[in-house]
Design an enzyme around this catalytic site. Structure first.
Site, mmCIF file in Angstrom:
data_model
loop_
_atom_site.group_PDB
_atom_site.id
_atom_site.type_symbol
_atom_site.label_atom_id
_atom_site.label_comp_id
_atom_site.label_asym_id
_atom_site.label_seq_id
_atom_site.Cartn_x
_atom_site.Cartn_y
_atom_site.Cartn_z
ATOM 1 N N VAL A 110 32.280 27.851 -13.062
ATOM 2 C CA VAL A 110 33.000 29.026 -12.557
ATOM 3 C C VAL A 110 34.510 28.898 -12.666
ATOM 4 O O VAL A 110 35.215 29.880 -12.781
ATOM 5 C CB VAL A 110 32.616 29.393 -11.101
ATOM 6 C CG1 VAL A 110 31.206 29.909 -11.015
ATOM 7 C CG2 VAL A 110 32.848 28.266 -10.133
ATOM 8 N N ASP A 142 35.678 35.063 0.941
ATOM 9 C CA ASP A 142 35.453 34.474 -0.382
ATOM 10 C C ASP A 142 34.234 35.145 -0.996
ATOM 11 O O ASP A 142 33.326 35.564 -0.269
ATOM 12 C CB ASP A 142 35.117 32.978 -0.244
ATOM 13 C CG ASP A 142 36.356 32.106 -0.138
ATOM 14 O OD1 ASP A 142 37.458 32.659 -0.010
ATOM 15 O OD2 ASP A 142 36.204 30.870 -0.183
ATOM 16 N N GLU A 199 44.231 27.814 2.487
ATOM 17 C CA GLU A 199 43.559 27.438 3.741
ATOM 18 C C GLU A 199 44.479 26.597 4.642
ATOM 19 O O GLU A 199 44.455 26.730 5.863
ATOM 20 C CB GLU A 199 42.277 26.679 3.433
ATOM 21 C CG GLU A 199 41.396 26.456 4.628
ATOM 22 C CD GLU A 199 40.010 25.979 4.241
ATOM 23 O OE1 GLU A 199 39.110 26.811 4.124
ATOM 24 O OE2 GLU A 199 39.848 24.759 4.026
ATOM 25 N N HIS A 216 35.212 26.089 10.643
ATOM 26 C CA HIS A 216 34.701 25.551 9.374
ATOM 27 C C HIS A 216 33.422 24.759 9.630
ATOM 28 O O HIS A 216 33.395 23.857 10.475
ATOM 29 C CB HIS A 216 35.764 24.649 8.745
ATOM 30 C CG HIS A 216 35.560 24.418 7.282
ATOM 31 N ND1 HIS A 216 34.446 23.786 6.793
ATOM 32 C CD2 HIS A 216 36.324 24.741 6.211
ATOM 33 C CE1 HIS A 216 34.530 23.722 5.470
ATOM 34 N NE2 HIS A 216 35.657 24.302 5.092
ATOM 35 N N VAL A 238 37.582 36.970 -9.617
ATOM 36 C CA VAL A 238 38.415 36.800 -10.813
ATOM 37 C C VAL A 238 37.739 35.794 -11.745
ATOM 38 O O VAL A 238 37.220 34.769 -11.286
ATOM 39 C CB VAL A 238 39.828 36.311 -10.405
ATOM 40 C CG1 VAL A 238 40.695 36.040 -11.625
ATOM 41 C CG2 VAL A 238 40.489 37.323 -9.488
ATOM 42 N N GLY A 239 37.781 36.098 -13.050
ATOM 43 C CA GLY A 239 37.147 35.191 -14.026
ATOM 44 C C GLY A 239 35.644 35.183 -13.835
ATOM 45 O O GLY A 239 35.031 36.205 -13.529
ATOM 46 N N ARG A 240 35.049 34.017 -13.962
ATOM 47 C CA ARG A 240 33.585 33.919 -13.902
ATOM 48 C C ARG A 240 33.019 34.131 -12.498
ATOM 49 O O ARG A 240 31.806 34.227 -12.329
ATOM 50 C CB ARG A 240 33.148 32.551 -14.420
ATOM 51 C CG ARG A 240 33.294 32.457 -15.911
ATOM 52 C CD ARG A 240 32.761 31.150 -16.422
ATOM 53 N NE ARG A 240 32.814 31.145 -17.872
ATOM 54 C CZ ARG A 240 32.749 30.046 -18.598
ATOM 55 N NH1 ARG A 240 32.602 28.887 -18.009
ATOM 56 N NH2 ARG A 240 32.803 30.118 -19.909
HETATM 57 C C1 UD2 Z 1 37.800 26.596 -0.379
HETATM 58 C C2 UD2 Z 1 37.665 27.699 0.620
HETATM 59 C C3 UD2 Z 1 38.516 28.884 0.189
HETATM 60 C C4 UD2 Z 1 39.960 28.517 -0.121
HETATM 61 C C5 UD2 Z 1 39.965 27.394 -1.131
HETATM 62 C C6 UD2 Z 1 41.394 26.920 -1.332
HETATM 63 C C7 UD2 Z 1 35.181 27.397 0.846
HETATM 64 C C8 UD2 Z 1 33.855 28.083 0.762
HETATM 65 N N1 UD2 Z 1 36.291 28.152 0.625
HETATM 66 O O1 UD2 Z 1 37.065 27.171 -1.408
HETATM 67 O O2 UD2 Z 1 38.495 29.857 1.217
HETATM 68 O O3 UD2 Z 1 40.613 28.095 1.035
HETATM 69 O O4 UD2 Z 1 39.157 26.280 -0.689
HETATM 70 O O5 UD2 Z 1 41.413 25.672 -1.875
HETATM 71 O O6 UD2 Z 1 35.263 26.237 1.156
HETATM 72 N N2 UD2 Z 1 38.527 32.957 -6.787
HETATM 73 C C9 UD2 Z 1 38.229 33.739 -7.902
HETATM 74 N N3 UD2 Z 1 38.392 33.181 -9.124
HETATM 75 C C10 UD2 Z 1 38.831 31.918 -9.318
HETATM 76 C C11 UD2 Z 1 39.124 31.138 -8.182
HETATM 77 C C12 UD2 Z 1 38.970 31.690 -6.933
HETATM 78 O O7 UD2 Z 1 37.814 34.875 -7.786
HETATM 79 O O8 UD2 Z 1 38.952 31.483 -10.465
HETATM 80 C C13 UD2 Z 1 38.413 33.568 -5.449
HETATM 81 C C14 UD2 Z 1 36.972 33.749 -5.032
HETATM 82 O O9 UD2 Z 1 36.866 34.837 -4.174
HETATM 83 C C15 UD2 Z 1 36.691 32.446 -4.322
HETATM 84 C C16 UD2 Z 1 38.008 32.227 -3.600
HETATM 85 O O10 UD2 Z 1 39.017 32.695 -4.499
HETATM 86 O O11 UD2 Z 1 35.577 32.557 -3.467
HETATM 87 C C17 UD2 Z 1 38.311 30.769 -3.199
HETATM 88 O O12 UD2 Z 1 38.188 29.888 -4.303
HETATM 89 P P1 UD2 Z 1 37.005 28.827 -4.368
HETATM 90 O O13 UD2 Z 1 35.812 29.434 -3.704
HETATM 91 O O14 UD2 Z 1 36.859 28.321 -5.716
HETATM 92 O O15 UD2 Z 1 37.572 27.663 -3.563
HETATM 93 P P2 UD2 Z 1 36.718 26.588 -2.721
HETATM 94 O O16 UD2 Z 1 35.259 26.724 -2.896
HETATM 95 O O17 UD2 Z 1 37.291 25.236 -2.893
#
Ligand code: UD2
EC number: 2.4.1.87
Length: 369
Positions: free
Chosen positions: A367, A228, A320, A250, A139-141
């Protein structure tokens, strides 16, 4: 006694006799070539040394932290639970990895490289003529930044030789890149709304997945993996990962003691776990299982998130945290070692032999904007 002091001599180029210098030093008045007193010079040196020390510690903080983590014992599989059979990989070879825990206290296998036979798993999955779903949200970027690499690498490594159906959930179906798919593999694109905050995009996955599992995805897939998008496959991710309920250890927390794990601790949250609760810290970037079990998982998380929203609170790690609560209440039947979702930011881990999925480098500000 020094000659100069005894005779009160001033050597050429010196700043007075030893006695004079000593007197000045005691008063803090000794001048260096830069016109600084010795006391000030010493202070300056101390300041520079401490600053360099702190800078060094700061720059190496990950290495230092990693070394400390590396020294935490992980425990091993109790002999009472051996030998363990896995429904896909056959007899597990615990003895191949004596340095890591290869099973849980409730008798579920923890899959590490070398403990399973990937050929047996592949044959077993083919024999059962399974279809495996792989869901991903872009979703989005996140779409233009990660999706293509994710899909191309999945074609190379994810369930090769099996029937696979990709489900890409996105707010811009028309922007989904074309990726050539192998035989028995297809890709479906599903439209989702773009939430305003990235946390909401992340959490909205649970109700959306729940609905999809109750519909076409649930009808055509036997097992589903939910990943993800900001990652890519680097090694075989085959049917050895399949089971009714699969959780991912994790990469950042598998060596930590339970009381330190970043569970939600606020008792008001549906995701809360007390200090005496929790088994492992699971990563929401990878979870999977049978359609029936995933329906329960997604329903639990979606309901928990909704309850929290009504109470005006949000769990520490969003979906999570709720996922971790679910896995505490309903134990996973298979755990994947951190080799199945690794980050190259962590270095020097001897137990990580063969990473199969890696976190992609991410510019958060870009992103998530
Ligand atoms: C952590 C966890 C993720 C989730 C999240 C919740 C990692 C690698 N992953 O990720 O599983 O639990 O924390 O806080 O540590 N997404 C979009 N567009 C957006 C936002 C999210 O497509 O604008 C989707 C995408 O598939 C992304 C997933 O949601 O991989 C999780 O979001 P994130 O990767 O930004 O979150 P992150 O890295 O903090």
């Amino acid at each position: 006694m020094a000659l100069g002091a005894e005779w009160g001599v001033s050597w050429p180029g010196s700043h007075g006799s030893f006695g004079e210098q000593e007197g000045r030093r005691q008063k803090g008045l000794g001048k260096s070539t830069w016109g600084l007193s010795r006391a000030k010079k010493r202070l300056l040196w101390r300041f520079f040394l401490s600053a360099f020390g702190f800078l060094g510690l700061y720059c190496c903080r990950f290495i230092i932290f990693s070394l400390i983590e590396d020294s935490i014992p992980m425990g091993t599989c109790p002999t009472a639970t051996m030998p363990l059979r896995d429904n896909f990989t056959g007899l597990l070879r615990h003895w191949a990895r004596p340095e890591v825990p290869t099973c849980t206290s409730w008798g579920a296998p923890i899959i590490w490289d070398g403990t399973f036979n990937p050929h047996v798993a592949r044959q077993e999955a083919r024999r059962r003529n399974l279809t495996i779903g792989l869901t991903v949200f872009a979703v989005g970027r996140y779409l233009e930044t990660f999706l293509e690499h994710f899909l191309v690498s999945a074609e190379q490594h994810f369930m090769v030789g099996q029937n696979v159906v990709y489900y890409v959930f996105t707010d811009r179906p028309e922007a989904v890149p074309y990726v050539a798919l192998g035989r028995g593999r297809l890709l479906r694109v599903k439209l989702v709304q773009r939430e305003r905050r990235w946390q909401d995009v992340s959490m909205a996955r649970m109700p959306t997945l729940h609905e999809a599992l109750g519909g076409q995805l649930g009808q055509e897939a036997d097992f589903v993996f939910c990943l993800d998008v900001d990652q890519y496959f680097t090694g075989s991710f085959g049917p050895e990962v399949l089971a009714d309920l699969v959780a991912q250890l994790h990469a950042c927390h598998y060596r930590w003691p339970r009381w330190l794990l970043p569970y939600e601790r606020d008792k008001r949250s549906a995701a809360a776990l007390s200090l005496s609760e929790g088994d492992f810290y699971y990563h929401a970037a990878v979870f999977g299982g049978s359609v029936a079990e995933l329906r329960k998982l997604t329903a639990h998380c979606a309901t928990g998130q909704q309850l929290d929203r009504k109470r005006g609170i949000e769990a520490l790690w969003h979906d999570e945290s709720h996922l971790n609560k679910f896995f505490w209440l309903s134990k996973p039947t298979k755990l994947l070692s951190p080799e199945f979702c690794w980050t190259e930011e962590i270095i020097g881990r001897r137990e990580i032999h063969h990473p199969r999925l890696l976190w992609a480098p991410k510019q958060y500000a870009w992103v998530r904007n």
